[in-house]
Enzyme design. Structure first.
Site, PDB file in Angstrom:
ATOM      1  N   HIS A 308       0.794  -1.183  -0.093  1.00  0.00           N
ATOM      2  CA  HIS A 308       0.081   0.209  -0.091  1.00  0.00           C
ATOM      3  C   HIS A 308       0.925   1.366  -0.074  1.00  0.00           C
ATOM      4  CE1 HIS A 308      -3.063   2.815   1.107  1.00  0.00           C
ATOM      5  NE2 HIS A 308      -4.047   1.796   0.560  1.00  0.00           N
ATOM      6  N   ASP A 365      -7.910  -5.326  -0.121  1.00  0.00           N
ATOM      7  CA  ASP A 365      -8.341  -6.286  -0.992  1.00  0.00           C
ATOM      8  C   ASP A 365      -7.920  -7.509  -0.989  1.00  0.00           C
ATOM      9  OD1 ASP A 365      -9.620  -4.296  -2.427  1.00  0.00           O
ATOM     10  OD2 ASP A 365      -7.660  -3.484  -3.372  1.00  0.00           O
TER      11      ASP A 365
HETATM   12  N1  CMC Z   1       4.230  -7.741  -5.014  1.00  0.00           N
HETATM   13  C1  CMC Z   1       5.478  -7.515  -5.276  1.00  0.00           C
HETATM   14  N2  CMC Z   1       6.328  -6.471  -5.127  1.00  0.00           N
HETATM   15  C2  CMC Z   1       5.670  -5.369  -4.750  1.00  0.00           C
HETATM   16  C3  CMC Z   1       4.244  -5.290  -4.345  1.00  0.00           C
HETATM   17  C4  CMC Z   1       3.421  -6.523  -4.690  1.00  0.00           C
HETATM   18  N3  CMC Z   1       2.279  -6.510  -4.491  1.00  0.00           N
HETATM   19  N4  CMC Z   1       4.001  -4.139  -4.241  1.00  0.00           N
HETATM   20  C5  CMC Z   1       4.903  -3.418  -4.158  1.00  0.00           C
HETATM   21  N5  CMC Z   1       5.924  -4.079  -4.236  1.00  0.00           N
HETATM   22  C6  CMC Z   1       7.347  -3.729  -4.414  1.00  0.00           C
HETATM   23  C7  CMC Z   1       7.839  -2.811  -5.829  1.00  0.00           C
HETATM   24  O1  CMC Z   1       8.257  -3.800  -6.722  1.00  0.00           O
HETATM   25  C8  CMC Z   1       8.823  -2.035  -4.920  1.00  0.00           C
HETATM   26  O2  CMC Z   1       9.775  -2.890  -5.233  1.00  0.00           O
HETATM   27  P1  CMC Z   1      11.657  -1.904  -5.390  1.00  0.00           P
HETATM   28  O3  CMC Z   1      11.545  -1.188  -4.244  1.00  0.00           O
HETATM   29  O4  CMC Z   1      12.545  -2.992  -5.402  1.00  0.00           O
HETATM   30  O5  CMC Z   1      11.279  -1.276  -6.589  1.00  0.00           O
HETATM   31  C9  CMC Z   1       8.476  -1.701  -3.714  1.00  0.00           C
HETATM   32  O6  CMC Z   1       7.751  -2.932  -3.523  1.00  0.00           O
HETATM   33  C10 CMC Z   1       7.657  -0.422  -3.542  1.00  0.00           C
HETATM   34  O7  CMC Z   1       6.484  -0.627  -4.317  1.00  0.00           O
HETATM   35  P2  CMC Z   1       5.901   0.584  -5.401  1.00  0.00           P
HETATM   36  O8  CMC Z   1       5.204   0.092  -6.381  1.00  0.00           O
HETATM   37  O9  CMC Z   1       6.865   1.597  -5.494  1.00  0.00           O
HETATM   38  O10 CMC Z   1       4.762   1.011  -4.203  1.00  0.00           O
HETATM   39  P3  CMC Z   1       3.429   2.093  -4.453  1.00  0.00           P
HETATM   40  O11 CMC Z   1       3.328   2.740  -3.348  1.00  0.00           O
HETATM   41  O12 CMC Z   1       3.947   3.071  -5.749  1.00  0.00           O
HETATM   42  O13 CMC Z   1       2.379   1.110  -5.057  1.00  0.00           O
HETATM   43  C11 CMC Z   1       0.711  -0.560  -4.747  1.00  0.00           C
HETATM   44  C12 CMC Z   1       1.654   0.878  -4.064  1.00  0.00           C
HETATM   45  C13 CMC Z   1      -0.499  -0.884  -3.831  1.00  0.00           C
HETATM   46  C14 CMC Z   1       0.194  -0.177  -6.153  1.00  0.00           C
HETATM   47  C15 CMC Z   1       1.734  -1.626  -4.837  1.00  0.00           C
HETATM   48  O14 CMC Z   1       2.093  -2.193  -3.764  1.00  0.00           O
HETATM   49  C16 CMC Z   1       0.810  -2.882  -5.572  1.00  0.00           C
HETATM   50  O15 CMC Z   1       0.904  -2.927  -6.775  1.00  0.00           O
HETATM   51  N6  CMC Z   1       0.157  -3.996  -4.837  1.00  0.00           N
HETATM   52  C17 CMC Z   1      -0.634  -4.842  -5.450  1.00  0.00           C
HETATM   53  C18 CMC Z   1      -1.931  -4.144  -5.936  1.00  0.00           C
HETATM   54  C19 CMC Z   1      -2.667  -4.079  -4.978  1.00  0.00           C
HETATM   55  O16 CMC Z   1      -2.945  -4.918  -4.116  1.00  0.00           O
HETATM   56  N7  CMC Z   1      -3.472  -2.869  -5.046  1.00  0.00           N
HETATM   57  C20 CMC Z   1      -4.460  -2.413  -4.030  1.00  0.00           C
HETATM   58  C21 CMC Z   1      -4.087  -1.448  -3.132  1.00  0.00           C
HETATM   59  S1  CMC Z   1      -5.243  -1.220  -1.744  1.00  0.00           S
HETATM   60  C22 CMC Z   1      -6.747  -0.910  -2.150  1.00  0.00           C
HETATM   61  C23 CMC Z   1      -6.704   0.564  -2.983  1.00  0.00           C
HETATM   62  O17 CMC Z   1      -6.009   1.360  -2.754  1.00  0.00           O
HETATM   63  O18 CMC Z   1      -7.441   0.409  -3.947  1.00  0.00           O
END
Ligand code: CMC
Length: 431
Positions: A308, A365
């Site tokens: 998140h 989720d």
């Molecule tokens: N699986 C694997 N790696 C992950 C995941 C995941 N679900 N989420 C984040 N990471 C890694 C990402 O690759 C990055 O690694 P590195 O630092 O080595 O590059 C690090 O963790 C930070 O992630 P980010 O993508 O920079 O973080 P963000 O704040 O931009 O994204 C997120 C947040 C929710 C989009 C992401 O965690 C994600 O894609 N999660 C899976 C999709 C998901 O469950 N979304 C629902 C969110 S909660 C409900 C809502 O808000 O709608």
């Protein structure tokens, strides 16, 4: 507001920037005059560090896993309230008293139908149309049938009536789109039923097969809707505000929010989680394979339902939903192997260095889909359910933006241009 200032040194000159402090003590540097005073802008792609507004609706502390609506803890609201009470709270700032709640319920009943002409729209979507695209289209179209929005004195107009209309009609639209998708006759709203019961009845009642609404099912739905009701400046809410800032009507802004929510990184994650759990289950529960894929930077696969932007210890909604998930399955006497897959995946992820160091925990989720599945909601409707829950938040945020006469202006970020600088124009024969 705090009297503190921040100092910024640029090109040998020191600038003073005001500090803004929220009621819970969070602080921001106010950079609204930065460009005018210094010629610099800030660069913050993904808005990792940018406050786009001040807001009195939802408080969220990602480090401590706190989520409050209008000062009330989400745990208390989920345990004790009806969704419609929480919607009222989010929209109006206070929990309703008995009379206010009764009036709000009457409004939900009064506005539950949609114009009969709109029902024909459903006939013209292809059979496999995504329920989210149908929802956003139908919500945007409501403006054509119920445009009265400006005159607060008009009993059929004004934002209060438009809000109630939208809250009530979105439920009918969602249920009708499901009935149409499976080719069943529509079930109209029933004024004897409450908000959640009415939705379930429109979804599952059939001619000669009356749907019996189990209190546990209505109560599980109620809880899920409350837990989704607002989440401050997330992607879809920011979309609603941004689109609304251009002066467009509420329906169009909400329709845009529905589209933003659709994405698998946002609300679409609930559907993606269930599909992922099914995939792992069908693949002989090969957890290692999928965890490895999620960690591989060459692979676009991610573990849906983990991570998140704001929560870095745990998502308080996920905690409540995980507990509710066990309760619902137990009460309904359902053994769902996907719950075991989810629990085992969470256990492995918790002990994995990659996920630990990045603070990746189950989010809202991760377990919600197992509850939806248990109460009969088809997977492709999960994100529609999220939208039903999030609607009060979207509307309240849109209204807050409109009512803020001082700060509300069109949303228009800047950029740093990285393309070619001016070059001589080449006539066709020289290209
Ligand atoms: N699986 C694997 N790696 C992950 C995941 C995941 N679900 N989420 C984040 N990471 C890694 C990402 O690759 C990055 O690694 P590195 O630092 O080595 O590059 C690090 O963790 C930070 O992630 P980010 O993508 O920079 O973080 P963000 O704040 O931009 O994204 C997120 C947040 C929710 C989009 C992401 O965690 C994600 O894609 N999660 C899976 C999709 C998901 O469950 N979304 C629902 C969110 S909660 C409900 C809502 O808000 O709608």
């Amino acid at each position: 507001m705090s009297q503190n200032f921040a100092q910024l040194c640029l090109d040998g000159q020191t600038y003073t920037l005001p500090i803004v402090e929220g009621t819970a003590g969070e602080k921001a540097i106010d950079i609204r005059n930065l460009l005018k005073e210094t010629g610099y802008i800030t660069l913050d792609s993904g808005y990792m560090n940018t406050g786009s507004c001040t807001s009195a609706i939802t408080y969220l502390d990602g480090a401590q896993g706190i989520l409050n609506y209008r000062g009330y803890a989400i745990e208390d609201l989920a345990e004790n309230c009806q969704f419609i009470e929480v919607a009222y709270l989010i929209l109006n700032g206070d929990l309703p008293n008995f009379g206010e709640l009764e009036q709000f319920k009457r409004d939900m009943k009064r506005f539950a139908l949609i114009h009969e002409d709109m029902i024909h729209f459903f006939d013209h979507f292809p059979p496999n149309a995504s329920p989210m695209s149908i929802l956003s289209t139908m919500v945007g179209s409501l403006h054509n049938y119920y445009p009265e929005m400006d005159d607060e004195e008009d009993p059929y107009g004004g934002i209060t009536v438009t809000t109630a209309r939208l809250l009530s009609k979105i439920r009918t639209i969602a249920a009708f789109s499901y009935k149409k998708s499976i080719g069943h006759p529509l079930v109209y709203p029933n004024a004897k039923l409450n908000y959640c019961q009415n939705f379930l009845n429109m979804m599952f009642d059939r001619p000669n097969m009356p749907y019996v609404i189990k209190p546990e099912v209505a109560s599980a739905l109620n809880k899920l809707l409350i837990l989704h009701a607002d989440h401050e400046q997330n992607c879809s809410t920011s979309t609603v505000r941004l689109v609304g800032s251009a002066g467009v009507n509420l329906y169009a802004s909400i329709s845009a929010g529905v589209n933003a929510l659709w994405g698998p990184l946002h609300g679409g994650a609930n559907q993606a989680v269930l599909e992922m759990l099914e995939l792992i289950y069908a693949d002989d529960c090969n957890y290692d394979k999928y965890i490895k894929k999620a960690k591989n930077k060459e692979d676009s696969f991610r573990l849906s339902g983990f991570g998140h932007r704001v929560y870095k210890t745990f998502d308080p909604r996920a905690r409540i939903i995980k507990k509710a998930c066990h309760e619902v399955l137990e009460t309904l006497d359902i053994q769902d192997p996907l719950l075991d897959v989810a629990l085992e995946l969470e256990r492995r992820v918790k002990n994995d260095d990659y996920f630990q160091t990045r603070n990746l925990y189950p989010n809202v989720d991760f377990y919600s889909g197992i509850i939806y599945r248990a109460i009969g909601i088809p997977t492709n409707m999960f994100t529609v359910m999220f939208a039903l829950g999030r609607l009060p938040g979207w509307i309240a945020q849109w209204r807050e933006m409109k009512e803020d006469k001082v700060n509300s202006r069109i949303g228009r970020p800047r950029q740093i241009y990285t393309g070619l600088t001016l070059r001589p124009f080449l006539p066709m024969h020289e290209r």
